[in-house]
Write an enzyme that holds these catalytic residues in place. Structure first.
Site, PDB file in Angstrom:
ATOM      1  N   TYR A  71       3.366 -27.761  -2.391  1.00  0.00           N
ATOM      2  CA  TYR A  71       4.392 -28.576  -3.026  1.00  0.00           C
ATOM      3  C   TYR A  71       5.776 -27.968  -2.772  1.00  0.00           C
ATOM      4  O   TYR A  71       6.728 -28.679  -2.432  1.00  0.00           O
ATOM      5  CB  TYR A  71       4.112 -28.670  -4.521  1.00  0.00           C
ATOM      6  CG  TYR A  71       5.230 -29.270  -5.344  1.00  0.00           C
ATOM      7  CD1 TYR A  71       5.535 -30.622  -5.249  1.00  0.00           C
ATOM      8  CD2 TYR A  71       5.975 -28.477  -6.217  1.00  0.00           C
ATOM      9  CE1 TYR A  71       6.555 -31.170  -6.004  1.00  0.00           C
ATOM     10  CE2 TYR A  71       6.999 -29.029  -6.977  1.00  0.00           C
ATOM     11  CZ  TYR A  71       7.284 -30.368  -6.868  1.00  0.00           C
ATOM     12  OH  TYR A  71       8.295 -30.907  -7.610  1.00  0.00           O
TER      13      TYR A  71
ATOM     14  N   ASN B 281       3.792 -38.341   0.526  1.00  0.00           N
ATOM     15  CA  ASN B 281       4.649 -38.753  -0.582  1.00  0.00           C
ATOM     16  C   ASN B 281       5.963 -37.996  -0.661  1.00  0.00           C
ATOM     17  O   ASN B 281       6.987 -38.563  -1.057  1.00  0.00           O
ATOM     18  CB  ASN B 281       3.894 -38.583  -1.903  1.00  0.00           C
ATOM     19  CG  ASN B 281       2.698 -39.497  -1.995  1.00  0.00           C
ATOM     20  OD1 ASN B 281       2.827 -40.709  -1.973  1.00  0.00           O
ATOM     21  ND2 ASN B 281       1.511 -38.911  -2.086  1.00  0.00           N
TER      22      ASN B 281
ATOM     23  N   LYS C 138       9.204 -29.454  -0.811  1.00  0.00           N
ATOM     24  CA  LYS C 138      10.554 -29.490  -1.357  1.00  0.00           C
ATOM     25  C   LYS C 138      11.539 -28.746  -0.441  1.00  0.00           C
ATOM     26  O   LYS C 138      12.685 -29.180  -0.258  1.00  0.00           O
ATOM     27  CB  LYS C 138      10.573 -28.911  -2.765  1.00  0.00           C
ATOM     28  CG  LYS C 138       9.893 -29.804  -3.784  1.00  0.00           C
ATOM     29  CD  LYS C 138      10.557 -31.173  -3.840  1.00  0.00           C
ATOM     30  CE  LYS C 138       9.963 -32.081  -4.885  1.00  0.00           C
ATOM     31  NZ  LYS C 138      10.656 -33.386  -4.945  1.00  0.00           N
TER      32      LYS C 138
ATOM     33  N   SER D 126      12.987 -28.162  -6.163  1.00  0.00           N
ATOM     34  CA  SER D 126      12.191 -27.543  -7.219  1.00  0.00           C
ATOM     35  C   SER D 126      12.260 -26.032  -7.149  1.00  0.00           C
ATOM     36  O   SER D 126      12.494 -25.441  -6.075  1.00  0.00           O
ATOM     37  CB  SER D 126      10.724 -27.984  -7.078  1.00  0.00           C
ATOM     38  OG  SER D 126       9.870 -27.232  -7.915  1.00  0.00           O
TER      39      SER D 126
END
Length: 248
Positions: A146, A84, A150, A109
């Site tokens: 995560y 994703n 990023k 982020s």
């Protein structure tokens, strides 16, 4: 900007904050995997960002892309962030270049640099008297998978800028909350981003001229360890809110 702006992940928190303040400012094309929960201010595309054919259709005739879509969970498993966040970002960057899109705004982020918050620095870096700052020139130090995704998105943006001339700005978003920063949570106050400042920042990303940039997305907080100077210089970002205003 006369051409439409494609906003991916429009149903997420950042997308809603942008549209809350900029719904009439642009000709929006809103993309999400889920249908909109309310009456949207623009054309709607329901699609997965890893679908190459649908992304080619979605970027047709747009002048800029704000790319928010992806798995936003800090604890997201590798297979999810790979599909994703990394593959999805690559897919839409490819489509953008093929369609001749001029600007690409990537929602990075704070998690891309989370490991700078070591035990040796915290909690002092969250306090107004501390002068430690990250300014966007430092290498990524993700604190989770995560964050890795990023940081990878930032590198993909760098590649597509260098290889294809796409204007790319990566916004390392802090702690977005609507009404007020979290109480009794120094880290959250240090990286607070209000909805008003969030919308203003992404508006400046659409309006300013740049090549490839990394900026931090926080409000004008007294507590902060992210520098706002580069965002001010490159984008003319002028945040109005400050987490200190909510101190009891």
């Amino acid at each position: 900007m006369d051409a439409p702006v494609l906003l991916t992940g429009s149903e997420g928190r950042v997308g809603r904050a942008i549209l809350e303040h900029l719904d009439d400012a642009y000709d929006w094309r809103l993309l999400d995997r889920e249908p909109p929960s309310s009456d949207p201010p623009g054309e709607v595309v329901v699609a997965d960002i890893t679908d190459e054919e649908r992304m080619s259709e979605a970027v047709e005739d747009v002048g800029a892309i704000i790319h928010l879509a992806g798995d936003p969970r800090p604890e997201a498993p590798w297979q999810s962030v790979l599909r994703n966040n990394i593959d999805g970002t690559h897919t839409i960057l490819e489509a953008a270049v093929e369609a001749g899109v001029e600007k690409f705004v990537f929602a990075s982020s704070n998690h891309a640099v989370g490991s700078y918050e070591t035990d040796a620095r915290t909690p002092d870096i969250y306090r107004p008297e501390d002068d430690f700052r990250l300014d966007g020139t430092e290498l990524p130090r993700p604190g989770n998978r995560y964050g890795v995704s990023k940081a990878t998105g930032e590198l993909l943006g760098r590649y597509f800028h260098d290889e294809h001339g796409l204007s790319v700005v990566c916004v390392r978003i802090g702690n977005l909350t609507k009404d007020r920063p979290p109480r009794d949570y120094e880290r959250g106050q240090a990286m607070w981003l209000s909805h008003r400042d969030c919308a203003h920042l992404f508006d400046r990303c659409l309006q300013a001229e740049y090549g490839y940039e990394i900026v931090y997305g926080i409000s004008n907080n007294d507590r902060r360890y992210y520098s706002l100077e580069h965002a001010r210089e490159v984008l003319d970002y002028d945040p109005k809110d400050n987490s200190a205003e909510f101190d009891e």
